[in-house]
Write an enzyme that holds these catalytic residues in place. Sequence first.
Site, short mmCIF file in Angstrom:
data_model
loop_
_atom_site.label_atom_id
_atom_site.label_comp_id
_atom_site.label_asym_id
_atom_site.label_seq_id
_atom_site.Cartn_x
_atom_site.Cartn_y
_atom_site.Cartn_z
N TYR A 66 0.82 -1.21 0.00
CA TYR A 66 0.00 0.00 0.00
C TYR A 66 0.86 1.26 0.00
O TYR A 66 0.66 2.16 -0.82
CB TYR A 66 -0.94 0.01 1.21
CG TYR A 66 -1.54 1.37 1.46
CD1 TYR A 66 -2.47 1.92 0.58
CD2 TYR A 66 -1.14 2.14 2.56
CE1 TYR A 66 -3.00 3.19 0.78
CE2 TYR A 66 -1.65 3.40 2.77
CZ TYR A 66 -2.58 3.93 1.88
OH TYR A 66 -3.08 5.19 2.08
N GLU A 72 2.59 2.00 -3.26
CA GLU A 72 1.70 2.07 -4.42
C GLU A 72 1.97 3.38 -5.16
O GLU A 72 2.25 4.41 -4.54
CB GLU A 72 0.26 1.98 -3.92
CG GLU A 72 -0.80 1.85 -4.97
CD GLU A 72 -1.31 3.21 -5.45
OE1 GLU A 72 -1.95 3.23 -6.49
OE2 GLU A 72 -1.04 4.22 -4.77
N ASN A 124 0.32 5.82 -6.60
CA ASN A 124 -0.39 7.06 -6.25
C ASN A 124 0.15 7.67 -4.96
O ASN A 124 0.33 8.89 -4.86
CB ASN A 124 -1.89 6.78 -6.09
CG ASN A 124 -2.57 6.53 -7.41
OD1 ASN A 124 -2.41 7.30 -8.35
ND2 ASN A 124 -3.32 5.45 -7.51
N CYS A 125 0.41 6.82 -3.98
CA CYS A 125 0.93 7.30 -2.70
C CYS A 125 2.36 7.80 -2.85
O CYS A 125 2.72 8.87 -2.34
CB CYS A 125 0.86 6.17 -1.67
SG CYS A 125 1.07 6.71 0.04
N GLY A 169 -14.41 3.67 12.92
CA GLY A 169 -13.41 3.57 11.87
C GLY A 169 -12.69 2.24 11.93
O GLY A 169 -11.50 2.16 11.62
N MET A 228 -18.92 9.07 11.45
CA MET A 228 -18.54 9.44 12.82
C MET A 228 -18.66 10.93 13.08
O MET A 228 -18.71 11.38 14.23
CB MET A 228 -17.12 8.97 13.12
CG MET A 228 -16.05 9.59 12.25
SD MET A 228 -14.43 8.84 12.57
CE MET A 228 -13.46 9.61 11.25
N HIS A 275 -5.35 10.59 14.36
CA HIS A 275 -4.17 11.15 13.67
C HIS A 275 -4.45 11.42 12.19
O HIS A 275 -3.64 12.05 11.52
CB HIS A 275 -2.94 10.25 13.87
CG HIS A 275 -2.91 9.02 13.02
ND1 HIS A 275 -1.74 8.37 12.71
CD2 HIS A 275 -3.90 8.31 12.41
CE1 HIS A 275 -1.99 7.33 11.95
NE2 HIS A 275 -3.29 7.26 11.76
#
Length: 358
Positions: free
Chosen positions: A122, A125, A127-128, A201, A245, A262
């Site tokens: 992840y 990846e 895009n990140c 979450g 939430m 965070h």
Amino acid sequence: MASPLNNGRKASEIFQGQALLYKHLLGFIDSKCLKWMVELDIPDIIHSHSHGQPITFSELVSILQVPPTKTRQVQSLMRYLAHNGFFEIVRIHDNIEAYALTAASELLVKSSELSLAPMVEYFLEPNCQGAWNQLKRWVHEEDLTVFGVSLGTPFWDFINKDPAYNKSFNEAMACDSQMLNLAFRDCNWVFEGLESIVDVGGGTGITAKIICEAFPKLKCMVLERPNVVENLSGSNNLTFVGGDMFKCIPKADAVLLKLVLHNWNDNDCMKILENCKEAISGESKTGKVVVIDTVINENKDERQVTELKLLMDVHMACIINGKERKEEDWKKLFMEAGFQSYKISPFTGYLSLIEIYP
């Protein structure tokens, strides 16, 4: 004419500065090496080799089918990864070098229950990773995050619209939650006296399932984005609810926020905490909010832990406008949200467990 020695520094100091500079210039290779060994299943290969016995380099390149023209380069990669603690070089038969797994590389064995391989996939990846190339442009743009500047849309909007990225994100969060199984073994006291808890979450429910297995009488609810939980089924003491939430959190004795706050700036955190306070305000006398998150303490933490926390702060701030916090930051949030007291306890290597009371 300027002196060649900056500000009167000794030549040795300047060369130390050069070494530090070059180390960080090449630092991107660290994460690429992790991606390389995960994509080639090297931890799995060593794990399955002769029931986990160390593997020689010749055996490894044979299994990987590395062309002879590239064996030296592969050996350099393995040597560097070993130097950084991802493999241990041991001596076997006739003093031949072999590679064994370490605590870090064991976490990258894909067949392991505690595998963090999805986290590597992840974070690395495209895009990140690509978003970080926009740091200079981001400074002068109106968008608050480099992710938004890079892809033209906020992180959470992108994740909801891109099924593949959403899947990668959820798998990464799920594997991270598995690590909590180890920590919760020593934290049973957190849930004593509770009859119900909402995991806000909570993703696909990995953490909630761990809690439910440890406390069969505790009713646990996972509140998540509707598209995450729409096809998930619960059990006797576990239910999934799609919701927001920021609007409403279901009533319970306690609310769990694992690595949630965070992700958000102070104003957004205030809204979440106020909704948490509303959720635990009832007849129960054990109402509390349980926060599992980072507490930055540069004076007490080991250097490596501090560096991780500060890196996470940079990541959260630039990718989603989030924030890692010091204790005084947490205290300010809790008090302004209407809570009366809190208690911070150690949880894992870099995370703390914070209990907040109304």
